[in-house]
Design an enzyme around this catalytic site. Sequence first.
Site, mmCIF file in Angstrom:
data_model
loop_
_atom_site.group_PDB
_atom_site.id
_atom_site.type_symbol
_atom_site.label_atom_id
_atom_site.label_comp_id
_atom_site.label_asym_id
_atom_site.label_seq_id
_atom_site.Cartn_x
_atom_site.Cartn_y
_atom_site.Cartn_z
ATOM 1 N N SER A 52 46.084 -27.263 49.873
ATOM 2 C CA SER A 52 44.753 -26.857 50.354
ATOM 3 C C SER A 52 44.280 -25.367 49.789
ATOM 4 C CB SER A 52 44.994 -26.504 51.898
ATOM 5 O OG SER A 52 43.813 -26.401 52.499
ATOM 6 N N ASP B 11 40.763 -37.072 54.608
ATOM 7 C CA ASP B 11 40.709 -35.669 54.311
ATOM 8 C C ASP B 11 39.263 -35.400 54.104
ATOM 9 O OD1 ASP B 11 40.613 -33.034 53.686
ATOM 10 O OD2 ASP B 11 42.516 -32.903 52.347
ATOM 11 N N HIS C 181 44.363 -34.274 56.193
ATOM 12 C CA HIS C 181 44.488 -33.037 55.412
ATOM 13 C C HIS C 181 45.960 -32.500 56.032
ATOM 14 C CE1 HIS C 181 43.306 -29.702 53.213
ATOM 15 N NE2 HIS C 181 43.577 -28.890 54.133
#
Length: 346
Positions: free
Chosen positions: A177, A284, A314
Amino acid sequence: MAQKEKKSSPGIPWRTRIALSFVSTVTDYSRRQNGTVNRRLLGIFGLKTSANPNPVNGVKSYDVTVDSSRDLWFRLFIPTTDESRNLSSLPIIVFFHGGGFVYLSPDTKAYDAVCRRFARKTPAVVVSVNYRLAPEHKYPAQYDDGFDVLKFLDNEKSRELLPENVDLSRCFLAGDSAGGNLAHHVAKRASEMTSNFGALKVIGLVAIQPFFGGEERTESELKLVDVDPLISVRKTDWMWNAFIPPGEGMDRDHEVINVSGPRAVDISKLDKFPATVVVVGGFDPLKDWQRRYYEWLKRSGKDVHLSEYPTMVHAFYIFPEVPEATQLILEVKDFINKQCSKVVKN
Ligand SMILES: *[C@@H]1O[C@H](CO)[C@@H](O)[C@H](O)[C@H]1NC(C)=O
Ligand SMILES: *[C@@H]1O[C@H](CO)[C@@H](O)[C@H](O)[C@H]1NC(C)=O
Ligand SMILES: *[C@@H]1O[C@H](CO)[C@@H](O)[C@H](O)[C@H]1NC(C)=O
């Protein structure tokens, strides 16, 4: 990798989904209207764990201060298994945790556990960086911190912290991320400034579901909004706002957000930019940006591999109960071994 039949909902267990919703709710409550974060509220929920010099699951850990004036430190994970001790050269992974540049730290329980798994299973020494967080600290503080940790590791004095068989010329940058965005930009800076380093060489980049964006709304951002428990454009807009200093031309097409967009930096002549693996999850909302990132690296002539997990959301790999999390760690291990074997041949 992980090719499975197309499903209409993510392949994650209930337990994981509840944990993700919980994190999502707590972090939603912590973000104030005026753009600040209620860190005391997070403190109540954010489970932390301390370093442990006694081996747990074949890994010992220490916290190492780099610069106390800006609270820059890292958690060092050293594998203690026979396998890792027998290796003539042990790779080193500099790791950046996720959390939208706003949340979490290396002592967050889940990240401590993930780094431990990388250290044991690769095996490798893992350096998990406590970079400064937004909105208290804006871009480029996070990238500066990452780069300074590389310089710190390259210094003679840091050798005594590391096992004798660590090989700094086998250094990997990894993150998920926001940490994936960070790993990319630190890798870019390191490959522009190789003269800053003695022994240390970055030979690989692992970008796990990296956080990129832009002014445009992509199809996946719009479509997967109610499917992924963690990510929504409302949240990511807030994060980018918190990250980028206010000023002219600083919209979401900033070169560090829309990396492959209109203000993209030309990295095609950056010969030292390392081999890269980009991990993407099918559920995601950020996946379109991640694919564009992969395609941009490829167009720029870089050695890059796209790894897709079609049924994943995610941050899936943080959860050990998800089988794909183990698969990802093994895939990273293979990537690292492959890059290391190229060093020998050169
Ligand atoms: C934002 O709101 C919080 C809580 O209401 C307050 O304590 C803080 O001082 C405010 N900060 C700014 C920059 O306005
Ligand atoms: C490590 O090396 C020792 C001594 O050379 C050997 O006895 C042991 O089997 C090795 N262990 C592994 C896991 O390679
Ligand atoms: C971001 O970059 C892409 C190119 O990869 C471009 O198509 C897009 O328009 C850019 N900006 C916006 C508005 O998102």
